[in-house]
Design an enzyme around this catalytic site. Structure first.
Site, PDB file in Angstrom:
ATOM      1  N   GLU A  60      32.605  48.624  39.798  1.00  0.00           N
ATOM      2  CA  GLU A  60      32.913  47.861  41.004  1.00  0.00           C
ATOM      3  C   GLU A  60      32.728  48.687  42.283  1.00  0.00           C
ATOM      4  O   GLU A  60      33.325  48.390  43.314  1.00  0.00           O
ATOM      5  CB  GLU A  60      34.333  47.310  40.920  1.00  0.00           C
ATOM      6  CG  GLU A  60      34.534  46.365  39.754  1.00  0.00           C
ATOM      7  CD  GLU A  60      35.963  45.862  39.645  1.00  0.00           C
ATOM      8  OE1 GLU A  60      36.396  45.094  40.531  1.00  0.00           O
ATOM      9  OE2 GLU A  60      36.653  46.245  38.689  1.00  0.00           O
TER      10      GLU A  60
ATOM     11  N   SER B 127      36.780  42.256  38.004  1.00  0.00           N
ATOM     12  CA  SER B 127      35.691  41.500  38.632  1.00  0.00           C
ATOM     13  C   SER B 127      34.821  40.756  37.627  1.00  0.00           C
ATOM     14  O   SER B 127      33.624  40.560  37.849  1.00  0.00           O
ATOM     15  CB  SER B 127      34.818  42.415  39.507  1.00  0.00           C
ATOM     16  OG  SER B 127      35.513  42.814  40.651  1.00  0.00           O
TER      17      SER B 127
ATOM     18  N   TYR C 167      30.845  37.459  44.303  1.00  0.00           N
ATOM     19  CA  TYR C 167      30.344  38.314  45.378  1.00  0.00           C
ATOM     20  C   TYR C 167      29.002  37.901  45.968  1.00  0.00           C
ATOM     21  O   TYR C 167      28.659  38.353  47.061  1.00  0.00           O
ATOM     22  CB  TYR C 167      30.259  39.760  44.872  1.00  0.00           C
ATOM     23  CG  TYR C 167      31.590  40.273  44.366  1.00  0.00           C
ATOM     24  CD1 TYR C 167      32.685  40.358  45.221  1.00  0.00           C
ATOM     25  CD2 TYR C 167      31.759  40.640  43.038  1.00  0.00           C
ATOM     26  CE1 TYR C 167      33.921  40.805  44.761  1.00  0.00           C
ATOM     27  CE2 TYR C 167      32.982  41.089  42.569  1.00  0.00           C
ATOM     28  CZ  TYR C 167      34.051  41.170  43.432  1.00  0.00           C
ATOM     29  OH  TYR C 167      35.267  41.607  42.980  1.00  0.00           O
TER      30      TYR C 167
ATOM     31  N   ARG D 206      47.120  40.033  43.246  1.00  0.00           N
ATOM     32  CA  ARG D 206      46.564  38.678  43.176  1.00  0.00           C
ATOM     33  C   ARG D 206      46.541  38.239  41.726  1.00  0.00           C
ATOM     34  O   ARG D 206      45.978  38.925  40.861  1.00  0.00           O
ATOM     35  CB  ARG D 206      45.140  38.638  43.745  1.00  0.00           C
ATOM     36  CG  ARG D 206      44.651  37.208  44.016  1.00  0.00           C
ATOM     37  CD  ARG D 206      43.165  37.132  44.288  1.00  0.00           C
ATOM     38  NE  ARG D 206      42.408  37.249  43.045  1.00  0.00           N
ATOM     39  CZ  ARG D 206      41.453  38.154  42.832  1.00  0.00           C
ATOM     40  NH1 ARG D 206      41.147  39.038  43.765  1.00  0.00           N
ATOM     41  NH2 ARG D 206      40.816  38.181  41.680  1.00  0.00           N
TER      42      ARG D 206
ATOM     43  N   ASP E 143      45.402  35.542  38.831  1.00  0.00           N
ATOM     44  CA  ASP E 143      44.388  34.545  38.522  1.00  0.00           C
ATOM     45  C   ASP E 143      44.895  33.666  37.387  1.00  0.00           C
ATOM     46  O   ASP E 143      45.344  34.175  36.348  1.00  0.00           O
ATOM     47  CB  ASP E 143      43.075  35.220  38.116  1.00  0.00           C
ATOM     48  CG  ASP E 143      42.456  36.018  39.257  1.00  0.00           C
ATOM     49  OD1 ASP E 143      42.729  35.681  40.426  1.00  0.00           O
ATOM     50  OD2 ASP E 143      41.718  36.975  38.977  1.00  0.00           O
TER      51      ASP E 143
ATOM     52  N   GLU F 296      45.204  37.116  34.527  1.00  0.00           N
ATOM     53  CA  GLU F 296      45.425  38.530  34.815  1.00  0.00           C
ATOM     54  C   GLU F 296      45.994  38.694  36.207  1.00  0.00           C
ATOM     55  O   GLU F 296      45.983  37.759  37.021  1.00  0.00           O
ATOM     56  CB  GLU F 296      44.122  39.330  34.693  1.00  0.00           C
ATOM     57  CG  GLU F 296      43.042  38.925  35.682  1.00  0.00           C
ATOM     58  CD  GLU F 296      41.761  39.722  35.466  1.00  0.00           C
ATOM     59  OE1 GLU F 296      41.595  40.323  34.403  1.00  0.00           O
ATOM     60  OE2 GLU F 296      40.939  39.741  36.397  1.00  0.00           O
TER      61      GLU F 296
ATOM     62  N   ASN G  65      45.577  41.271  39.489  1.00  0.00           N
ATOM     63  CA  ASN G  65      44.760  42.313  40.104  1.00  0.00           C
ATOM     64  C   ASN G  65      45.637  43.096  41.073  1.00  0.00           C
ATOM     65  O   ASN G  65      46.135  42.544  42.059  1.00  0.00           O
ATOM     66  CB  ASN G  65      43.591  41.684  40.866  1.00  0.00           C
ATOM     67  CG  ASN G  65      42.715  40.836  39.975  1.00  0.00           C
ATOM     68  OD1 ASN G  65      41.828  41.342  39.312  1.00  0.00           O
ATOM     69  ND2 ASN G  65      42.977  39.537  39.947  1.00  0.00           N
TER      70      ASN G  65
ATOM     71  N   GLY H  81      40.371  42.337  46.391  1.00  0.00           N
ATOM     72  CA  GLY H  81      39.371  42.566  47.430  1.00  0.00           C
ATOM     73  C   GLY H  81      39.987  42.581  48.812  1.00  0.00           C
ATOM     74  O   GLY H  81      40.899  41.808  49.118  1.00  0.00           O
TER      75      GLY H  81
END
Length: 302
Positions: free
Chosen positions: A15, A144, A210, A249, A251, A263, A265, A269
């Protein structure tokens, strides 16, 4: 005198490109907020990294690294040893959240729904004895959506051949949950909101995340109020259960009846168009204010 902030970015994970963007954006926002900012591209040479970091004499380290060695507790451990306050989660929460089997054990312990899953070796995946279709194959500790493949009845594609899987000897095989992709940013112990992610890709993969036009973010998510509230509740609970701090964050997938935690994070980002900053802005928190809050609440486990 302005507080000195060193932004860690780049690194050497899969990443790296995403991290360079996060670091540049966060650094610019911190300069706008009045900090003295140094950008540091992290090298795998640990001695060189420590020397370069020491030379910048930071009051706080802003961790904009993503992926392995930046998000999994490794860099956090070095910063703890150096007694340098840093943003985002500490080494233990980072390590647990990045390791998918460990994170799911924590979620289950706190009654957070997760998709049925097993840890399998590559041979059983190739033989298709690990789980009946449809299922998702994931590396154990990448972010990601790197290395993620969905295997359904409509495709004969498998995620790898016998020799071309660079992410370890074992994988996670998880029941595929059809439905809607939701994500929730958590700042401190408060949910920022709920975003629905819509993409024309088969799922929210790396390119959908992305590439220009790869996905659309709908803020706030157009879901029933009880689903909205439950997504926020589960995300804050997951943040706390893992021991996260700063920002995270979560998901989730919603199949029309149940919300499943995919998961958390710990290094989401950090450009002004990333999911968490988008939610923060919708909640009235500008990007410079968001990164300022992260710097001013930074700590270490020294």
């Amino acid at each position: 005198m302005s507080k000195r902030v060193t932004v860690l970015m780049g690194g050497f994970s899969t990443e790296r490109a995403v991290s360079l963007n996060s670091g540049a954006a966060a650094g610019e926002a911190l300069r706008q907020a009045g900090y003295a900012v140094t950008l540091l591209d992290v090298d795998r040479d640990v001695a060189a990294f420590i020397a370069a970091l020491t030379q910048t004499r930071p009051d706080v380290v802003f961790n904009a690294l993503h992926g392995r060695f930046g998000e999994d507790g490794a860099i956090q451990g070095i910063l703890d040893i150096m007694a340098l306050p840093y943003t985002h989660s500490g080494r233990l929460a980072s390590a647990i959240a990045m390791d998918k089997p460990s994170a799911k054990l924590v979620f289950e312990r706190f009654a957070i729904p997760v998709a049925p899953h097993i840890i399998a070796d590559r041979a059983s995946v190739l033989a298709e004895t690990a789980m009946a279709r449809p299922y998702v194959v994931k590396p154990l500790d990448e972010g990601s959506s790197v290395g993620v493949t969905i295997v359904t009845d409509e495709t004969n594609d498998l995620p790898f051949s016998r020799d071309d899987w660079p992410y370890g000897r074992q994988v996670m095989v998880e029941r595929f949950i059809p439905g809607r992709e939701l994500t929730v940013g958590v700042l401190g112990d408060k949910a920022l909101g709920v975003t629905e992610i819509v993409t024309d890709h088969r799922f929210y993969d790396y390119d959908a995340k992305y590439a220009q036009g790869g996905s659309r973010h709908i803020v706030p998510a157009p879901v029933p109020p009880e689903v909205f509230a439950r997504a926020q509740e589960l995300s804050v609970l997951a943040h706390q259960a893992l021991g996260c701090r700063g920002v995270s964050r979560a998901d989730l997938r919603f199949d029309g009846e149940t919300l499943y935690m995919l998961e958390v994070n710990t290094q989401p980002g950090m450009t002004d168009t990333s999911l968490v900053p988008e939610q923060a802005l919708h909640a009235g928190i500008s990007f410079p204010d968001l990164v300022t809050w992260l710097v001013e609440t930074a700590q270490c486990d020294a």
